[in-house]
Write a protein that holds these residues in place. Sequence first.
Motif, short mmCIF file in Angstrom:
data_model
loop_
_atom_site.label_atom_id
_atom_site.label_comp_id
_atom_site.label_asym_id
_atom_site.label_seq_id
_atom_site.Cartn_x
_atom_site.Cartn_y
_atom_site.Cartn_z
N MET A 1 0.84 -1.19 0.00
CA MET A 1 0.00 0.00 0.00
C MET A 1 0.87 1.24 0.00
SD MET A 1 -2.85 1.12 2.79
CE MET A 1 -3.87 2.49 2.42
N ASP A 2 0.44 2.27 -0.68
CA ASP A 2 1.16 3.54 -0.69
C ASP A 2 0.54 4.49 0.34
OD1 ASP A 2 2.59 2.50 -2.77
OD2 ASP A 2 2.09 4.06 -4.21
N TRP A 3 1.42 5.18 1.04
CA TRP A 3 1.02 6.17 2.05
C TRP A 3 1.63 7.50 1.69
CZ3 TRP A 3 -1.75 4.79 6.50
CH2 TRP A 3 -1.89 3.42 6.73
N GLN A 4 0.82 8.56 1.68
CA GLN A 4 1.39 9.89 1.56
C GLN A 4 2.16 10.17 2.85
OE1 GLN A 4 -1.59 12.81 0.65
NE2 GLN A 4 -2.27 11.71 -1.18
N LEU A 5 3.24 10.91 2.75
CA LEU A 5 4.10 11.15 3.90
C LEU A 5 3.33 11.65 5.11
CD1 LEU A 5 6.89 11.22 5.19
CD2 LEU A 5 7.20 13.50 4.22
N GLN A 6 2.47 12.62 4.92
CA GLN A 6 1.72 13.19 6.04
C GLN A 6 0.85 12.12 6.71
OE1 GLN A 6 2.24 16.33 7.13
NE2 GLN A 6 0.98 15.81 8.89
N ASP A 7 0.21 11.27 5.90
CA ASP A 7 -0.62 10.20 6.46
C ASP A 7 0.24 9.17 7.20
OD1 ASP A 7 -2.89 11.40 5.41
OD2 ASP A 7 -2.85 10.19 3.57
N ALA A 8 1.40 8.85 6.63
CA ALA A 8 2.30 7.89 7.26
C ALA A 8 2.79 8.42 8.61
CB ALA A 8 3.48 7.59 6.35
N LYS A 9 3.08 9.72 8.67
CA LYS A 9 3.51 10.32 9.94
C LYS A 9 2.39 10.26 10.97
CE LYS A 9 5.14 14.44 9.44
NZ LYS A 9 5.61 15.76 9.01
N ASN A 10 1.19 10.61 10.56
CA ASN A 10 0.05 10.67 11.48
C ASN A 10 -0.40 9.29 11.94
OD1 ASN A 10 0.00 13.46 11.37
ND2 ASN A 10 -1.50 13.50 9.71
N GLN A 11 -0.15 8.27 11.13
CA GLN A 11 -0.62 6.92 11.44
C GLN A 11 0.54 5.92 11.44
OE1 GLN A 11 -4.32 5.81 9.35
NE2 GLN A 11 -4.19 7.82 8.39
N PHE A 12 1.67 6.35 11.98
CA PHE A 12 2.87 5.53 11.88
C PHE A 12 2.69 4.15 12.49
CE2 PHE A 12 7.24 4.27 13.15
CZ PHE A 12 7.75 4.17 11.87
N SER A 13 2.01 4.05 13.62
CA SER A 13 1.81 2.73 14.23
C SER A 13 1.01 1.82 13.30
CB SER A 13 1.14 2.85 15.60
OG SER A 13 -0.13 3.44 15.46
N LYS A 14 0.06 2.38 12.58
CA LYS A 14 -0.72 1.60 11.62
C LYS A 14 0.15 1.17 10.43
CE LYS A 14 -5.09 1.67 9.10
NZ LYS A 14 -6.28 2.47 8.80
N VAL A 15 1.03 2.06 9.98
CA VAL A 15 1.95 1.72 8.89
C VAL A 15 2.84 0.56 9.31
CG1 VAL A 15 3.86 2.58 7.46
CG2 VAL A 15 1.92 4.07 7.95
N VAL A 16 3.38 0.63 10.52
CA VAL A 16 4.25 -0.44 11.02
C VAL A 16 3.47 -1.74 11.14
CG1 VAL A 16 5.60 -1.21 13.00
CG2 VAL A 16 5.84 1.14 12.16
N GLN A 17 2.28 -1.69 11.69
CA GLN A 17 1.47 -2.90 11.84
C GLN A 17 1.17 -3.53 10.48
OE1 GLN A 17 0.88 -4.49 14.61
NE2 GLN A 17 -0.16 -6.10 13.49
N LYS A 18 0.83 -2.71 9.50
CA LYS A 18 0.55 -3.24 8.16
C LYS A 18 1.83 -3.82 7.53
CE LYS A 18 -3.61 -0.87 6.73
NZ LYS A 18 -4.35 -1.93 6.06
N ALA A 19 2.97 -3.22 7.81
CA ALA A 19 4.23 -3.77 7.30
C ALA A 19 4.45 -5.16 7.88
CB ALA A 19 5.40 -2.85 7.64
N ARG A 20 4.09 -5.34 9.14
CA ARG A 20 4.26 -6.64 9.80
C ARG A 20 3.29 -7.68 9.27
NH1 ARG A 20 3.67 -6.32 15.82
NH2 ARG A 20 4.59 -8.39 15.71
N THR A 21 2.06 -7.27 8.94
CA THR A 21 1.03 -8.24 8.56
C THR A 21 0.78 -8.34 7.07
OG1 THR A 21 -0.73 -6.59 8.87
CG2 THR A 21 -0.17 -7.98 10.77
N GLU A 22 1.01 -7.26 6.32
CA GLU A 22 0.67 -7.25 4.90
C GLU A 22 1.88 -7.11 3.98
OE1 GLU A 22 -2.33 -4.31 4.16
OE2 GLU A 22 -3.53 -4.94 5.88
N GLY A 23 3.03 -6.79 4.54
CA GLY A 23 4.21 -6.62 3.69
C GLY A 23 4.65 -5.17 3.62
N PRO A 24 5.66 -4.91 2.82
CA PRO A 24 6.24 -3.56 2.74
C PRO A 24 5.20 -2.48 2.45
CG PRO A 24 7.58 -5.13 1.54
CD PRO A 24 6.33 -5.85 1.93
N GLN A 25 5.37 -1.34 3.12
CA GLN A 25 4.50 -0.18 2.94
C GLN A 25 5.31 0.95 2.32
OE1 GLN A 25 1.01 -0.35 4.07
NE2 GLN A 25 1.76 -2.47 3.93
N VAL A 26 4.84 1.47 1.21
CA VAL A 26 5.56 2.50 0.45
C VAL A 26 5.08 3.88 0.90
CG1 VAL A 26 6.03 3.44 -1.84
CG2 VAL A 26 5.85 0.96 -1.51
#
Length: 84
Positions: A1-26
């Motif tokens: 999944m692609d994340w805009q930088l601002q969204d990735a910053k605001n939801q970093f824990s979600k980005v990390v969790q998705k990286a663990r369960t769904e694979g690399p997050q761009v």
Amino acid sequence: MDWQLQDAKNQFSKVVQKARTEGPQVVTLRGEQTAVVLSIEDYNALKAGRPNFVDDLLGGPAWDADMARAVEDRPEWPHRDVAL
């Protein structure tokens, strides 16, 4: 999944969790892919078997007999006279 930088910053824990369960997050910046968040498992799999810097240095080309002889026969100068 692609994340805009601002969204990735605001939801970093979600980005990390998705990286663990769904694979690399761009992460994208101004529409361009800029970074990837990986699980530690994915990261370790990428690193596996790759030589480190020391291995690269020590694993350089072998010296042939002429090169070894040239190094052994080189003059031992310049010397510093430490007695002065």
